[in-house]
Design a protein around this motif. Structure first.
Motif, PDB file in Angstrom:
ATOM      1  N   LEU A 179      36.440  53.734  42.996  1.00  0.00           N
ATOM      2  CA  LEU A 179      36.998  53.871  41.593  1.00  0.00           C
ATOM      3  C   LEU A 179      36.688  52.716  40.554  1.00  0.00           C
ATOM      4  CD1 LEU A 179      40.631  54.547  42.729  1.00  0.00           C
ATOM      5  CD2 LEU A 179      38.822  56.230  42.218  1.00  0.00           C
ATOM      6  N   VAL A 180      36.794  52.879  39.461  1.00  0.00           N
ATOM      7  CA  VAL A 180      36.618  51.942  38.136  1.00  0.00           C
ATOM      8  C   VAL A 180      37.873  52.116  37.445  1.00  0.00           C
ATOM      9  CG1 VAL A 180      35.132  51.090  36.312  1.00  0.00           C
ATOM     10  CG2 VAL A 180      33.844  52.181  38.310  1.00  0.00           C
ATOM     11  N   LEU A 181      38.507  50.901  37.290  1.00  0.00           N
ATOM     12  CA  LEU A 181      39.533  50.767  36.310  1.00  0.00           C
ATOM     13  C   LEU A 181      38.900  50.235  34.945  1.00  0.00           C
ATOM     14  CD1 LEU A 181      40.945  50.868  39.217  1.00  0.00           C
ATOM     15  CD2 LEU A 181      42.665  49.424  38.114  1.00  0.00           C
ATOM     16  N   ARG A 182      39.128  50.890  33.885  1.00  0.00           N
ATOM     17  CA  ARG A 182      38.527  50.548  32.604  1.00  0.00           C
ATOM     18  C   ARG A 182      39.415  50.709  31.462  1.00  0.00           C
ATOM     19  NH1 ARG A 182      37.090  55.310  30.465  1.00  0.00           N
ATOM     20  NH2 ARG A 182      36.505  56.896  31.886  1.00  0.00           N
ATOM     21  N   GLU A 183      38.974  50.310  30.330  1.00  0.00           N
ATOM     22  CA  GLU A 183      39.672  50.508  29.183  1.00  0.00           C
ATOM     23  C   GLU A 183      39.354  52.388  28.772  1.00  0.00           C
ATOM     24  OE1 GLU A 183      40.288  47.934  25.141  1.00  0.00           O
ATOM     25  OE2 GLU A 183      38.183  48.340  25.758  1.00  0.00           O
ATOM     26  N   GLY A 238      47.027  46.245  29.555  1.00  0.00           N
ATOM     27  CA  GLY A 238      47.641  46.755  30.592  1.00  0.00           C
ATOM     28  C   GLY A 238      47.350  48.294  31.040  1.00  0.00           C
ATOM     29  N   SER A 239      46.550  48.794  30.021  1.00  0.00           N
ATOM     30  CA  SER A 239      46.343  50.250  30.260  1.00  0.00           C
ATOM     31  C   SER A 239      45.446  50.684  30.871  1.00  0.00           C
ATOM     32  CB  SER A 239      46.649  51.072  28.692  1.00  0.00           C
ATOM     33  OG  SER A 239      46.362  52.154  28.955  1.00  0.00           O
ATOM     34  N   PHE A 240      45.011  50.860  31.911  1.00  0.00           N
ATOM     35  CA  PHE A 240      43.697  51.042  32.628  1.00  0.00           C
ATOM     36  C   PHE A 240      43.411  52.701  32.916  1.00  0.00           C
ATOM     37  CE2 PHE A 240      44.796  46.934  34.092  1.00  0.00           C
ATOM     38  CZ  PHE A 240      43.688  46.259  34.086  1.00  0.00           C
ATOM     39  N   VAL A 241      42.274  53.120  32.346  1.00  0.00           N
ATOM     40  CA  VAL A 241      41.864  54.459  32.966  1.00  0.00           C
ATOM     41  C   VAL A 241      41.389  54.207  34.516  1.00  0.00           C
ATOM     42  CG1 VAL A 241      39.960  56.170  32.829  1.00  0.00           C
ATOM     43  CG2 VAL A 241      41.334  55.578  30.700  1.00  0.00           C
ATOM     44  N   VAL A 242      41.689  55.219  35.115  1.00  0.00           N
ATOM     45  CA  VAL A 242      41.393  55.347  36.640  1.00  0.00           C
ATOM     46  C   VAL A 242      40.091  56.075  36.631  1.00  0.00           C
ATOM     47  CG1 VAL A 242      41.679  55.502  39.037  1.00  0.00           C
ATOM     48  CG2 VAL A 242      43.439  54.680  37.593  1.00  0.00           C
ATOM     49  N   ASP A 243      38.720  55.823  36.856  1.00  0.00           N
ATOM     50  CA  ASP A 243      37.729  56.505  36.801  1.00  0.00           C
ATOM     51  C   ASP A 243      37.167  56.870  38.278  1.00  0.00           C
ATOM     52  OD1 ASP A 243      34.661  56.866  36.510  1.00  0.00           O
ATOM     53  OD2 ASP A 243      34.892  56.547  34.542  1.00  0.00           O
ATOM     54  N   LEU A 244      36.803  58.169  38.411  1.00  0.00           N
ATOM     55  CA  LEU A 244      36.145  58.456  39.742  1.00  0.00           C
ATOM     56  C   LEU A 244      34.736  59.187  39.238  1.00  0.00           C
ATOM     57  CD1 LEU A 244      36.369  58.862  42.992  1.00  0.00           C
ATOM     58  CD2 LEU A 244      37.106  60.973  42.327  1.00  0.00           C
ATOM     59  N   ASP A 245      33.827  58.733  39.742  1.00  0.00           N
ATOM     60  CA  ASP A 245      32.280  59.114  39.512  1.00  0.00           C
ATOM     61  C   ASP A 245      32.166  59.508  37.870  1.00  0.00           C
ATOM     62  OD1 ASP A 245      31.885  59.072  42.076  1.00  0.00           O
ATOM     63  OD2 ASP A 245      32.532  61.062  42.643  1.00  0.00           O
TER      64      ASP A 245
END
Length: 179
Positions: free
Chosen positions: A19-23, A67-74
């Motif tokens: 995963l990537v945690l991002r804005e 403190g708000s992260f989008v959880v990104d998969l692929d």
């Protein structure tokens, strides 16, 4: 809920094995609407919001705040991690502490993504605010959330009634840097 104080925001994207945690970005708008309109996601959160209302109100780029992260998969959003200061929490054990929240699209359930993303967000938090405790509140009826809380190291301090349901509140002991 307020911000996290002296935290530089946004951080560089946080990468885990999958995963990537991002804005949040403009490309996430449809997933945010799906997340907040989902009856399954909001079973234990007071119910979903109407999709047409979300379509009207959701900004082109979903809100960006510390403190708000989008959880990104692929390259696609599958969820959101929230770390917010619980300044208005009615329970003394939580007031003023950072509060962990998470929402995942139903298609992402059952793969361990929530545990992976929450652990990464908590590791980030421990790095930027060492020694700060984090709390988590969930409905006791939400068995998956209760399992995740235990897996992440949260321990029960109390149960209470709110929003017509029994709630569970637990802190996670702060991780302090070793000398």
């Amino acid at each position: 809920m307020t911000d996290l104080g002296p935290v530089a925001w946004p951080p560089a994207p946080i990468r885990t094995e999958r995963l990537v945690l991002r804005e949040p970005e403009a490309r996430d708008r449809a997933a945010f609407i799906e997340l907040h309109a989902s009856p399954e996601v909001h079973t234990y959160l007071g119910g979903p919001r109407p999709r047409d209302e979300l379509e009207r109100e959701m900004p082109e780029v979903p809100e960006r705040w510390p403190g708000s992260f989008v959880v990104d998969l692929d390259g696609a959003m599958i969820g959101q991690i929230l770390l917010r200061r619980a300044t208005g929490h009615r329970r003394p054990a939580a007031a003023g502490k950072a509060d962990l929240g998470y929402l995942f699209l139903p298609r992402a359930w059952g793969f361990g993504y929530a545990a992976e993303a929450c652990a990464a967000a908590l590791d980030w938090f421990d790095g930027v605010l060492p020694g700060e405790p984090v709390v988590l509140t969930t409905q006791t009826a939400n068995a998956a959330s209760m399992r995740l809380a235990a897996k992440l190291g949260f321990t029960e301090v109390e149960r209470f009634q709110a929003w017509d349901a029994e709630q569970w509140l637990g802190p996670r002991s702060p991780v302090t840097p070793s000398d």
